[in-house]
Design an enzyme around this catalytic site. Structure first.
Site, mmCIF file in Angstrom:
data_model
loop_
_atom_site.group_PDB
_atom_site.id
_atom_site.type_symbol
_atom_site.label_atom_id
_atom_site.label_comp_id
_atom_site.label_asym_id
_atom_site.label_seq_id
_atom_site.Cartn_x
_atom_site.Cartn_y
_atom_site.Cartn_z
ATOM 1 N N ASP A 63 0.857 -1.192 0.000
ATOM 2 C CA ASP A 63 0.000 0.000 0.000
ATOM 3 C C ASP A 63 0.888 1.236 0.000
ATOM 4 O O ASP A 63 1.042 1.910 1.006
ATOM 5 C CB ASP A 63 -0.906 -0.041 1.238
ATOM 6 C CG ASP A 63 -1.994 1.019 1.190
ATOM 7 O OD1 ASP A 63 -2.138 1.667 0.136
ATOM 8 O OD2 ASP A 63 -2.695 1.189 2.201
ATOM 9 N N LYS A 65 0.679 3.708 -2.529
ATOM 10 C CA LYS A 65 -0.014 4.835 -3.169
ATOM 11 C C LYS A 65 0.939 5.677 -4.025
ATOM 12 O O LYS A 65 1.161 6.858 -3.789
ATOM 13 C CB LYS A 65 -0.685 5.714 -2.103
ATOM 14 C CG LYS A 65 -1.754 4.970 -1.306
ATOM 15 C CD LYS A 65 -2.514 5.883 -0.376
ATOM 16 C CE LYS A 65 -3.605 5.170 0.389
ATOM 17 N NZ LYS A 65 -3.125 4.220 1.415
ATOM 18 N N HIS A 67 2.595 7.909 -6.962
ATOM 19 C CA HIS A 67 2.190 8.994 -7.855
ATOM 20 C C HIS A 67 3.426 9.798 -8.213
ATOM 21 O O HIS A 67 4.032 10.437 -7.347
ATOM 22 C CB HIS A 67 1.138 9.890 -7.177
ATOM 23 C CG HIS A 67 0.631 10.966 -8.086
ATOM 24 N ND1 HIS A 67 0.241 12.191 -7.628
ATOM 25 C CD2 HIS A 67 0.474 10.987 -9.426
ATOM 26 C CE1 HIS A 67 -0.154 12.931 -8.666
ATOM 27 N NE2 HIS A 67 -0.017 12.228 -9.751
HETATM 28 O O1 C5P Z 1 -6.665 -0.874 11.836
HETATM 29 P P1 C5P Z 1 -7.636 -0.703 10.706
HETATM 30 O O2 C5P Z 1 -8.514 -1.933 10.470
HETATM 31 O O3 C5P Z 1 -8.430 0.557 10.802
HETATM 32 O O4 C5P Z 1 -6.680 -0.594 9.433
HETATM 33 C C1 C5P Z 1 -7.149 -0.314 8.165
HETATM 34 C C2 C5P Z 1 -6.008 -0.240 7.188
HETATM 35 O O5 C5P Z 1 -6.526 0.223 5.948
HETATM 36 C C3 C5P Z 1 -4.907 0.721 7.575
HETATM 37 O O6 C5P Z 1 -3.679 0.186 7.080
HETATM 38 C C4 C5P Z 1 -5.256 2.000 6.856
HETATM 39 O O7 C5P Z 1 -4.160 2.774 6.523
HETATM 40 C C5 C5P Z 1 -5.903 1.455 5.597
HETATM 41 N N1 C5P Z 1 -6.854 2.367 4.961
HETATM 42 C C6 C5P Z 1 -7.967 2.899 5.617
HETATM 43 N N2 C5P Z 1 -8.822 3.729 4.966
HETATM 44 C C7 C5P Z 1 -8.604 4.042 3.706
HETATM 45 C C8 C5P Z 1 -7.514 3.521 3.032
HETATM 46 C C9 C5P Z 1 -6.637 2.676 3.696
HETATM 47 O O8 C5P Z 1 -8.192 2.619 6.776
HETATM 48 N N3 C5P Z 1 -9.464 4.804 3.091
#
Ligand code: C5P
Length: 234
Positions: A63, A65, A67
């Site tokens: 992850d 991202k 750009h």
């Molecule tokens: O701990 P949690 O379940 O909230 O983690 C969610 C993961 O998904 C984290 O790594 C976070 O950075 C990622 N994420 C998110 N929301 C987004 C994109 C990515 O929570 N919109």
């Protein structure tokens, strides 16, 4: 898309060191097949750790991202493809997406586009120079991603239904913000249970703290896999 329930759970290894991540992966064992590595672990030795996980048969979602100018994105994606990762995120700018699709050519890597960061609201977009709402920009970028041949989108569970209409059946919708009933919400604002996200049409669920911070992470992961299997069988 027919996927095993276990393959649809992606555990976010949001941990500060490879030693911590190794311990977590050992505790989770066969319960988890798919891991997400982001900035925190990636810039702390996580890329060589990702290679080891891939050699052990795990799937990896980087992850990062990306750009940048097209040539830089394409060369970076070629390196990620050689690493053997399964998913890589890029920002949903047309030039960036085209370069990423070019870079992964001939590999099994799949590119996921991030349409609009979920921390952005309409005011943030205006401050960044956009004359569009978050919903309008996300929809426009999803259509561009589809047309360019991007493999999937990262989106909140609430957006899944709307984005599926744009993306069609072939794109993977990958959804964070998942909270099993009764677990701590943390800083997530728009959350959904695993079952509801699957029913809404998500292909993959990204889950971090509800598993990594659980008293028994393996049991927490198994419970989510069981919930996915039940919802998918409906
Ligand atoms: O701990 P949690 O379940 O909230 O983690 C969610 C993961 O998904 C984290 O790594 C976070 O950075 C990622 N994420 C998110 N929301 C987004 C994109 C990515 O929570 N919109």
């Amino acid at each position: 898309m027919t996927l095993d329930a276990r393959e649809r759970l992606i555990v976010a290894l949001d941990l500060p060191s490879v030693a911590d991540a190794e311990k977590m992966v050992a505790r989770l064992g066969d319960a988890v097949w798919f891991y997400k590595i982001g900035y925190q672990l990636g810039f702390a030795g996580g890329l060589s750790f990702a290679s080891r996980l891939i050699a052990d048969g795990k799937q990896i979602f980087l992850d990062f991202k990306l750009h940048d100018i097209g040539n830089t994105v394409q060369k970076g994606v070629e390196s990620v493809a050689r690493l053997g990762a399964t998913f890589l995120t890029v920002h949903a700018y047309p030039q960036t997406m085209k370069a990423a699709v070019e870079g992964k050519r001939g590999s099994t890597l799949r590119i996921l586009a991030v349409t609009v960061l979920t921390s952005y609201d309409d005011t943030d977009l205006a401050a960044a120079g956009y004359d569009m709402t978050v919903g309008e920009l996300a929809a426009a970028r999803a259509a561009q991603a589809r047309d360019i041949g991007v493999d999937g989108l990262v989106c909140s569970a609430e957006e899944v239904t709307k984005l599926r209409d744009i993306a069609g059946p072939g794109m993977a919708l990958v959804t964070p913000g998942i909270r099993p009933a009764g677990s701590a919400v943390g800083d997530q604002k728009r959350i959904m249970t695993p079952a509801r996200a699957i029913e809404a049409g998500a292909d993959y669920l990204v889950v971090g703290r509800p598993i990594v911070d659980a008293h028994d992470p393996k049991a927490a992961a198994e419970a989510i896999v069981a919930e996915i299997a039940l919802a998918a069988g409906k």
